[in-house]
Design a protein around this motif. Structure first.
Motif, short mmCIF file in Angstrom:
data_model
loop_
_atom_site.label_atom_id
_atom_site.label_comp_id
_atom_site.label_asym_id
_atom_site.label_seq_id
_atom_site.Cartn_x
_atom_site.Cartn_y
_atom_site.Cartn_z
N LEU A 340 0.84 -1.20 0.00
CA LEU A 340 0.00 0.00 0.00
C LEU A 340 0.87 1.24 0.00
O LEU A 340 0.59 2.23 -0.68
N LEU A 345 3.06 5.82 -3.13
CA LEU A 345 4.23 6.57 -3.59
C LEU A 345 4.33 6.54 -5.11
O LEU A 345 4.67 7.53 -5.75
N ALA A 346 3.97 5.38 -5.71
CA ALA A 346 4.07 5.24 -7.16
C ALA A 346 3.06 6.13 -7.88
O ALA A 346 3.19 6.38 -9.07
N LEU A 347 2.04 6.61 -7.17
CA LEU A 347 1.08 7.52 -7.79
C LEU A 347 1.55 8.96 -7.66
O LEU A 347 0.81 9.89 -7.96
N GLY A 348 2.75 9.15 -7.16
CA GLY A 348 3.28 10.50 -7.03
C GLY A 348 2.85 11.17 -5.75
O GLY A 348 2.86 12.39 -5.66
N ALA A 349 2.46 10.37 -4.74
CA ALA A 349 2.13 10.96 -3.44
C ALA A 349 3.41 11.16 -2.65
O ALA A 349 4.35 10.38 -2.79
N LYS A 357 -3.15 9.83 4.11
CA LYS A 357 -4.31 9.33 3.38
C LYS A 357 -4.41 7.81 3.29
O LYS A 357 -5.48 7.29 3.04
N ARG B 101 7.07 10.50 -10.38
CA ARG B 101 6.19 9.35 -10.28
C ARG B 101 4.77 9.67 -10.75
O ARG B 101 4.01 8.77 -11.10
N ALA B 102 4.41 10.95 -10.75
CA ALA B 102 3.12 11.31 -11.33
C ALA B 102 3.16 11.16 -12.85
O ALA B 102 2.15 10.89 -13.48
N MET B 106 2.87 3.32 -12.07
CA MET B 106 3.33 1.95 -11.87
C MET B 106 2.18 1.07 -11.39
O MET B 106 1.35 1.49 -10.58
N PHE B 108 1.60 -2.84 -9.75
CA PHE B 108 2.46 -3.80 -9.05
C PHE B 108 2.04 -5.24 -9.33
O PHE B 108 0.97 -5.51 -9.87
N PRO B 113 -5.07 -2.43 -3.97
CA PRO B 113 -6.01 -1.32 -3.78
C PRO B 113 -5.93 -0.82 -2.34
O PRO B 113 -5.68 -1.59 -1.42
N TYR B 124 -7.66 9.00 -5.97
CA TYR B 124 -6.53 9.30 -5.08
C TYR B 124 -5.48 10.18 -5.77
O TYR B 124 -5.13 11.26 -5.27
N ARG B 178 -6.43 3.32 -11.37
CA ARG B 178 -5.88 4.28 -10.40
C ARG B 178 -4.61 4.91 -10.99
O ARG B 178 -4.38 6.11 -10.84
N ALA B 179 -3.81 4.08 -11.65
CA ALA B 179 -2.57 4.60 -12.22
C ALA B 179 -2.84 5.53 -13.40
O ALA B 179 -2.23 6.59 -13.51
N THR B 182 -4.13 9.33 -12.94
CA THR B 182 -3.16 10.37 -12.64
C THR B 182 -2.57 10.95 -13.94
O THR B 182 -1.75 11.85 -13.89
#
Lengths: 458, 269
Positions: A340, A345-349, A357, B101-102, B106, B108, B113, B124, B178-179, B182
């Motif tokens: 998780l 982090l991989a979403l750029g958070a 969150k 990373r935005a 990625m 996995f 989720p 998110y 989700r990926a 973004t």
């Protein structure tokens, strides 16, 4: 004497173990395929000899006293004891026993001397009987166990069953003791509620338990409303949580997620030292450091501060609770799957967003469980408040005022002159019962929350 | 060392030279003293699916995680060499890995989720990057992402249900949604189907093929059949070294390195 008996039992058990194990090994060496390993045959000998002997001895010692006493009472000359009430009778018996031990004071009547001699003989015979019985049990048990050693004998099954019974007895003991504590609390509380109506206790707004315990003593008329005492507990608990929750949670978040590993390796054990500080020492700290500091600060700001403030006791109790909450939070955060963290982090958070969150919300049930357990501890905490909180029960929620707590009142009610048929003393049990009910309820809620949180990721 | 330079491989075939999205030159990765990746150079074209194949422990995933600096989260991991995204060095001093990373999303190996609602899972990324000004815009982004991930039809009526309650295949498609919500430029996929059954795998593969229209996709896979089905370019890794890199069609029919030949024909791996 009894010590030698226990030594004999232990030696016999050990001997049985080694004899049986050797016998079993000899059979294995002779090429037989034994159902159970040799050590189980040895353990079986212990189960059959030392264990029953031990149980028998304990039961014998438990019932020997009352039975011998009953025989003694029955043997006393009827004309001498006919007009005695039970109190006097037990005094006379105590005198006879002390004569039998050789402590003779003054000139006892001849019938007492006779009774003492009879009592001594009874005790002697009882001990003799015990020795004979134990030796018989050990002998029979050892012989039986030795004869049972054979290839097909299922020693392991028997031993495992005995071990199961022993474990059952241990857990049963814990349950029985809990039940006993509740029963004694309930019994004394019911006696209290016979003297003070339960409604008055639960809803009364005055707590002045200092009533006379003997004729002619000057004291108050007494009032037993537990509300101000309980409110005092709540005020101090709230102050403690107000200190402990933010510090505990934030330090855990920092150490778990943001601190360098080396800092974490040093800081975490240091934080846990707080949990090892005896509460008495926290009490010193509250009286000598925190209370004067609060008073000085209050004087500077022109606020009137009581010498024993709820704030001082509560904040020091809060310090005591910090490691509790921080270690629960740390565990809960560590239990959130690493995937998780990476997913976020991989979403750029950022790490902060990830914590706020994802990780923290996922850890909330575990943290709540920790907080509820901390509340239970705060409510039941005694030493800090005995030292640092007040004694007068004032109904207030001002933390700068002096309040008292349920635990402080229990302590003050039970020290000094006490009589156990007096509402003043019995009130302590009623308070204890209420405290028990409150903390039990909180523990049940905490357990429920923790269980629910475990289900989340399994 | 028989490693082929990517441009050499390029010249062998008459493939349409797509625009390069990411370029890696002489990338080495160390875990403490363990030299996991040895001098790897790869060009990743835009709007193409690039597959990384190779036996377990060959460094595919490690290299993939260099492309969005996920290895930064591993304490004793050190990356040297040069990786560029649109010509910009992603390990440069002025690059914030969070922003990188935005742009490089990625997915996995195991569906991950968040323990939130389906809607909140997809929203998110857009929320933290401020991609939507209003709730209506956010709704639209979520619907679009779920539609692209071929999940919208299945979950449109229960967007408030927890994402963790979906089936494994659905969860992985949720993670893809989700990926892509973004709006990344590159999508990295680390064995996205290894935890899924055949039907779910087929759905994800179909999805990857569609994603190629708008993204550069890099997929790590154990399955050579999968690499052959979904990718246009394939890189074969072995023991931390890039053995061969080229057009997928050529790699599987006419590999130039003996090790590739052995791996593809199932002699090891």
């Amino acid at each position: 004497m009894i010590g030698y008996l226990f030594l004999l039992i232990i030696l016999a058990g050990a001997a049985g173990f080694f004899i049986n194990r050797r016998a079993a090994r000899a059979r294995m060496a002779a090429g037989e395929r034994l159902h159970s390993m040799a050590a189980f045959h040895g353990a079986y000998a212990v189960c059959l000899s030392a264990l029953p002997a031990l149980v028998f001895t304990l039961l014998f010692l438990l019932f020997e006293g009352p039975i011998v006493d009953a025989i003694l009472t029955a043997s006393l000359p009827a004309d001498a004891v006919a007009d005695m009430d039970p109190g006097q009778l037990s005094l006379v018996e105590a005198e006879i026993k002390s004569i039998a031990r050789g402590n003779v004071f003054g000139e006892p009547e001849p019938w007492k001397r006779d009774a003492a001699a009879y009592y001594a003989a009874l005790r002697h015979n009882a001990t003799l009987a015990l020795w004979v019985a134990v030796i018989a049990i050990l002998g029979v048990g050892l012989a039986l166990a030795r004869r049972r050693v054979s290839a097909r004998f299922r020693a392991r099954h028997r031993v495992e069953r005995v071990i199961g019974w022993i474990m059952l007895a241990c857990s049963g003991t814990a349950v029985l003791i809990t039940a006993g504590i509740i029963a004694s609390l309930l019994y004394e509380s019911i006696r209290f509620f016979e003297k003070v109506p339960i409604g008055e206790f639960l809803f009364g707004l005055n707590w002045e338990p200092q009533i006379p315990i003997r004729e002619g003593q000057i004291a108050g008329s007494g009032a037993f409303g537990w509300v101000p005492v309980f409110v005092g507990t709540l005020v101090i608990t709230s102050v403690a949580l107000f200190v402990a929750i933010p510090i505990g949670i934030l330090s855990a978040i920092y150490l778990n997620e943001f601190a360098a590993p080396r800092l974490r390796a040093v800081a975490k054990p240091l934080l846990e030292i707080l949990a090892g500080v005896p509460t008495v020492v926290y009490g010193f700290f509250a009286i000598l450091v925190v209370a004067p500091a609060i008073r000085t600060a209050g004087a500077t700001l022109g606020i009137d501060v009581a010498p024993n403030t709820a704030l001082a006791a509560g904040s020091v109790m809060g310090v005591m609770l910090i490691p509790f909450i921080s270690s629960f939070t740390d565990d809960a955060l560590s239990a959130v799957p690493q995937t998780l963290r990476e997913g976020s982090l991989a979403l750029g958070a950022t790490r902060g967003e990830t914590m706020r969150k994802v990780l923290f919300p996922a850890a909330i049930p575990g943290i709540v469980g920790g907080i509820l357990l901390a509340v239970s501890r705060a409510i039941g905490e005694t030493m800090i408040v005995v030292m640092a909180a007040g004694l007068i029960a004032t109904l207030t929620i001002n933390p700068l005022d002096s309040v008292t707590t349920v635990t402080v009142q229990i302590v003050t009610l039970l020290i000094g002159d006490t009589a156990f048929d007096n509402p003043k003393t019995l009130a302590a049990f009623a308070l204890g019962l209420m405290l028990f009910i409150v903390t039990l309820g909180l523990n049940l809620v905490a357990l429920g929350v923790v269980r629910k949180y475990r289900e989340l990721y399994d | 060392m028989t490693m082929l330079q990517p441009d050499e491989a390029e010249t062998e075939t008459e493939a349409p030279t797509a625009e390069l999205k990411m370029t890696a030159r002489d990338v080495d990765v160390f875990y403490g003293t363990n030299h996991a990746i040895k001098s790897i150079s790869v060009d990743i074209p835009d709007k193409t699916v690039t597959a990384f194949i190779g036996p377990s422990g060959c460094g595919k995933t490690t290299f993939l995680r260099c492309l969005n600096r996920m290895n930064d989260t591993i304490r004793n991991c050190r990356v040297t060499g040069e990786i560029r995204l649109d010509g910009e060095d992603i390990y440069g001093r002025d690059i914030d890995p969070v922003q990188l990373r935005a742009r490089v999303g990625m997915v996995f190996q195991k569906p991950n989720p968040f323990p939130k609602s389906i809607y909140d899972n997809v929203a998110y990324g857009p929320r933290i990057h401020g991609l939507a000004g209003t709730r209506a815009e956010l709704d639209e982004i979520v619907e679009r992402a779920l539609t692209r991930a071929a999940l919208w039809q299945e979950v449109r009526d229960r967007l408030d249900a927890p994402g963790t309650g979906l089936s494994g295949g659905q969860q992985q498609r949720l993670c893809i949604a989700r990926a892509i919500a973004t709006a990344p430029e590159v999508l990295l996929m680390d064995e996205p189907c290894s935890a899924l059954d055949l039907i779910a795998t087929a759905q994800i593969e179909e999805l990857i093929d569609e994603l190629r229209e708008s993204y550069s996709v890099v997929i790590v896979t154990h399955s050579m059949q999968q690499a052959a089905r979904v990718s246009q370019k394939t890189a074969f890794f072995h023991l931390g070294v890039l053995v061969e890199y080229g057009e997928t069609s050529r790699m599987f029919t006419n590999p130039s390195d003996q090790r590739t030949q052995d791996y593809i024909t199932g002699r090891f791996g």
